[in-house]
Design an enzyme around this catalytic site. Structure first.
Site, mmCIF file in Angstrom:
data_model
loop_
_atom_site.group_PDB
_atom_site.id
_atom_site.type_symbol
_atom_site.label_atom_id
_atom_site.label_comp_id
_atom_site.label_asym_id
_atom_site.label_seq_id
_atom_site.Cartn_x
_atom_site.Cartn_y
_atom_site.Cartn_z
ATOM 1 N N GLU A 34 0.815 -1.212 0.000
ATOM 2 C CA GLU A 34 0.000 0.000 0.000
ATOM 3 C C GLU A 34 0.856 1.273 0.000
ATOM 4 O O GLU A 34 0.675 2.173 0.819
ATOM 5 C CB GLU A 34 -0.950 -0.002 1.195
ATOM 6 C CG GLU A 34 -1.867 -1.231 1.231
ATOM 7 C CD GLU A 34 -2.823 -1.227 2.416
ATOM 8 O OE1 GLU A 34 -2.589 -0.471 3.379
ATOM 9 O OE2 GLU A 34 -3.812 -1.976 2.377
ATOM 10 N N GLU A 179 -5.294 -8.716 0.605
ATOM 11 C CA GLU A 179 -5.703 -8.744 2.009
ATOM 12 C C GLU A 179 -7.189 -8.434 2.099
ATOM 13 O O GLU A 179 -7.689 -7.527 1.439
ATOM 14 C CB GLU A 179 -4.952 -7.701 2.841
ATOM 15 C CG GLU A 179 -3.470 -7.920 2.997
ATOM 16 C CD GLU A 179 -2.817 -6.827 3.843
ATOM 17 O OE1 GLU A 179 -3.560 -6.074 4.526
ATOM 18 O OE2 GLU A 179 -1.591 -6.713 3.808
#
Length: 394
Positions: A34, A179
């Site tokens: 991220e 995720e």
């Protein structure tokens, strides 16, 4: 899958590829995690793509580029919808050109786009978010987008990415959900029931193989995570330490059928050895108005884990003494029950009576293990393995 963060040096990239060669085949190498979060204020905008290129070059040099694919797990905030429905999806304006360059690179090298999708986070940051829309029970008011209907946030979010890829000429790029999950503590919406409900609903959803309206068919996803992490940063929120479907000592938090057995029962870790049954608590004779209380609790929580304290959490109903005792015990246990770790000035004492109350568990630390030796291969120092469940429908 391993999540990796590499400095911008080719040697480390080649060292990792050597690691792959020595330890067997891996499907993917993830560069960073991220990196384009808006909260990072652009810190990784200039380094992520070069790191991606370095790893790919190392894989090619090692002859592994056909077996091992490189990807960058992105948060779902790298794309957005200008219309509020999936068909308005496109990449965020401030990183649009960079994202297209990365997407093209992934496409050219046969690699997938990896995205982390967390309906819980949407609920956490927006008090007006419709709770039922986060789950897969069909209890929410559906969202209509042209001829498509969305009854849960995951499908809508996933298809927003699909539209963003299509809009920029990459409609066939594979997608992996790197995720997804639901925490069980640290926030009023992070609890056992919601965790079970979301994860079981998600497993059933992707196990059906139906996919989403814009991407029918199997979805590759990694359920985050296996166990709780009591030392993880809580900057995003106290819930960050409680994503596991198992507790820190390997006990199932709830029943979860992963589709691999008929029982739907998760099995506890075997042979777990604990330290002595003793806890550090606030001394009964100590006063709550003692000026040492506040700095002592702050010190304990700063070096241990008090993320289960607070409104709506598992230990949210403790009184003032209970909160202080919880903080002291967390510090005491994380320091392996050393006598010196229960020496808060005239405030603490050790007890052998379990102070746990209701759902609030005062933990006992697992026995430390000193039998392993750290392995070092080349100059690789920054490999961090995250234990994830692969939920792939073949």
């Amino acid at each position: 899958m391993s999540y990796l963060l590499f400095p911008r040096t080719t040697n480390l990239a080649e060292d990792y590829v050597s690691f792959v060669l020595v330890h067997g085949r891996m499907g993917y190498v993830a560069v960073g995690n991220e990196p384009f979060l808006e909260t990072y204020n652009g810190s990784f905008l200039k380094t992520t793509f070069p790191a991606l290129q370095n790893i790919q070059s190392a894989l090619i040099k090692a002859g592994l580029s056909n077996q091992v694919k490189v990807t960058v797990p992105q948060n779902a905030d790298v794309y957005e919808s200008s219309t509020g429905v999936p068909s308005g999806g496109d990449f965020r304006a401030d990183i649009h050109d960079l994202m297209i360059a990365i997407v093209k690179f992934l496409s050219d090298n046969g690699a997938p786009f990896t995205v982390n999708i967390y309906p819980f986070i949407s609920l956490y940051i927006d008090a007006n978010f419709p709770v039922e829309y986060a789950f897969f029970d069909g209890n929410s008011s559906p969202l209509t987008d042209g001829g498509n209907t969305y009854s849960n946030m995951f499908d809508a979010n996933y298809d927003t990415l699909v539209y963003a890829l299509q809009k920029n000429g990459f409609g066939n790029l594979p997608i992996i959900v790197g995720e997804i999950g639901w925490p069980t503590d640290g926030d009023r919406n992070a609890n056992i029931e919601y965790g079970r409900r979301f994860n079981q609903g998600f497993v059933a959803h992707i196990s059906s193989g139906k996919g989403t309206p814009m991407r029918p068919g199997p979805i590759d996803a990694y359920l985050f995570s296996l166990i709780d992490e009591d030392a993880k940063s809580v900057d995003p929120g106290n819930f960050e330490r409680h994503w596991g479907i198992l507790t820190y000592d390997g006990r199932p938090k709830y029943q979860l059928n992963l589709g691999t057995t008929n029982s739907g029962t998760l099995i506890s870790a075997r042979g777990v050895r604990y330290l002595e049954k003793k806890w550090c608590i606030m001394r009964p004779s100590a006063r709550l108005d003692d000026p040492q209380v506040a700095p002592s609790v702050s010190y304990a929580c700063g070096l241990a884990d008090c993320s289960s304290l607070g409104y709506g959490t598992s230990c949210g109903n403790l009184d003032a003494r209970g909160n202080i005792s919880y903080a002291f015990n967390s510090y005491f246990q994380q320091h392996n029950q050393l006598d010196t770790a229960c020496k808060f000035p005239n405030l603490s004492t050790i007890t052998k009576s379990d102070p746990s109350v209701g759902s609030c568990r005062f933990e006992i630390m697992i026995e430390p293990y000193y039998g392993g030796a750290e392995r070092r291969i080349g100059s690789l120092r920054l490999v961090v393995g995250l234990i994830l469940f692969l939920l792939t429908v073949l």
